[in-house]
Write an enzyme that holds these catalytic residues in place. Sequence first.
Site, PDB file in Angstrom:
ATOM      1  NE  ARG A  60      -0.498  -0.278   4.972  1.00  0.00           N
ATOM      2  CZ  ARG A  60      -1.104  -0.360   6.151  1.00  0.00           C
ATOM      3  NH1 ARG A  60      -2.426  -0.360   6.204  1.00  0.00           N
ATOM      4  NH2 ARG A  60      -0.402  -0.437   7.262  1.00  0.00           N
ATOM      5  N   GLY A  61       0.237   2.384  -0.195  1.00  0.00           N
ATOM      6  CA  GLY A  61       0.927   3.666  -0.099  1.00  0.00           C
ATOM      7  C   GLY A  61       2.090   3.814  -1.056  1.00  0.00           C
ATOM      8  CG  ASP A  99       8.502  -9.172  12.029  1.00  0.00           C
ATOM      9  OD1 ASP A  99       8.951  -8.018  11.833  1.00  0.00           O
ATOM     10  OD2 ASP A  99       8.296  -9.644  13.159  1.00  0.00           O
ATOM     11  CB  VAL A 100      11.457  -5.934   7.794  1.00  0.00           C
ATOM     12  CG1 VAL A 100      10.911  -6.197   6.398  1.00  0.00           C
ATOM     13  CG2 VAL A 100      10.685  -4.814   8.496  1.00  0.00           C
ATOM     14  N   GLY A 142       8.152   0.507   7.337  1.00  0.00           N
ATOM     15  CA  GLY A 142       8.450   1.298   8.523  1.00  0.00           C
ATOM     16  C   GLY A 142       7.234   1.469   9.403  1.00  0.00           C
ATOM     17  CE1 TYR A 155       8.677   7.180  10.278  1.00  0.00           C
ATOM     18  CE2 TYR A 155       8.972   9.548  10.042  1.00  0.00           C
ATOM     19  CZ  TYR A 155       8.665   8.316   9.494  1.00  0.00           C
ATOM     20  OH  TYR A 155       8.344   8.223   8.164  1.00  0.00           O
ATOM     21  CE  LYS A 205      11.266   6.429   7.939  1.00  0.00           C
ATOM     22  NZ  LYS A 205      11.250   5.348   6.930  1.00  0.00           N
TER      23      LYS A 205
END
Length: 240
Positions: free
Chosen positions: A17-18, A53-54, A83, A146, A150
């Site tokens: 998605r996204g 599952d990363v 993320g 977050y 990043k």
Amino acid sequence: MTESTTGRVVLITGGSRGIGLACAHRFAAEGDRVAVTYNSSPPPDGFFGVKCDVTDTAKVDAAFAAVEEHFGGPVEVLVSNAGVTKDGLLLRMSEDDFATVLDANLTASYRVTKRAAKAMLKARSGRIILMSSVVGMLGQAGQSNYSASKAGLVGFARSLARELGSRSITVNVVAPGPVETDMTAALSDDQLAGITAAVPLARMATPDEIAGVVSFLAGPDAAYITGAVIPVDGGLGMGH
């Protein structure tokens, strides 16, 4: 979408998605063979989806093995996009919330990049694109975890650009600003106005606009670009 037998093997984490899904559509339209990982929402028909599952190294390795078996070759383009967020002010943020976001956003990129790099080094070719955020450069109250995750991607990518460059492997970072997603679609007009007030272009990006830059970095015109941070933020983070 028909599966190409000649296009590159592309793996996009968080691609159901996204932004991730927009990237998947873009690569598929260009004739690449696209696989996406997902956690809860499977991708639409037309893409090879692997639940992964990363944050689990064994599951990352299994996902790559499944992609390699399905397409009959290794991943040639990696887009590390998966993320999470767990926002909160510092004094209210638990250590678990901080560590969870760094694991899912930063350490997970280490996991998938390390796995992809094995075959890329052998092939002396590869493209790695990491999805950061304008928040990684600007910072944002309530998003220290977050933002740290990043920002960490930038140092990670630039170190790998130096480490892997002699084998013709490029490593770059895309840093989106506000993007139209399912989450932002639920916001009120006042909330949306607040988000875009600081953006010189006075609007949010579409997922396709992010995907276009990702596609460029994976294409032949970007063969001499590595270690770069490409902002796609409407000017929000200019100067950083």
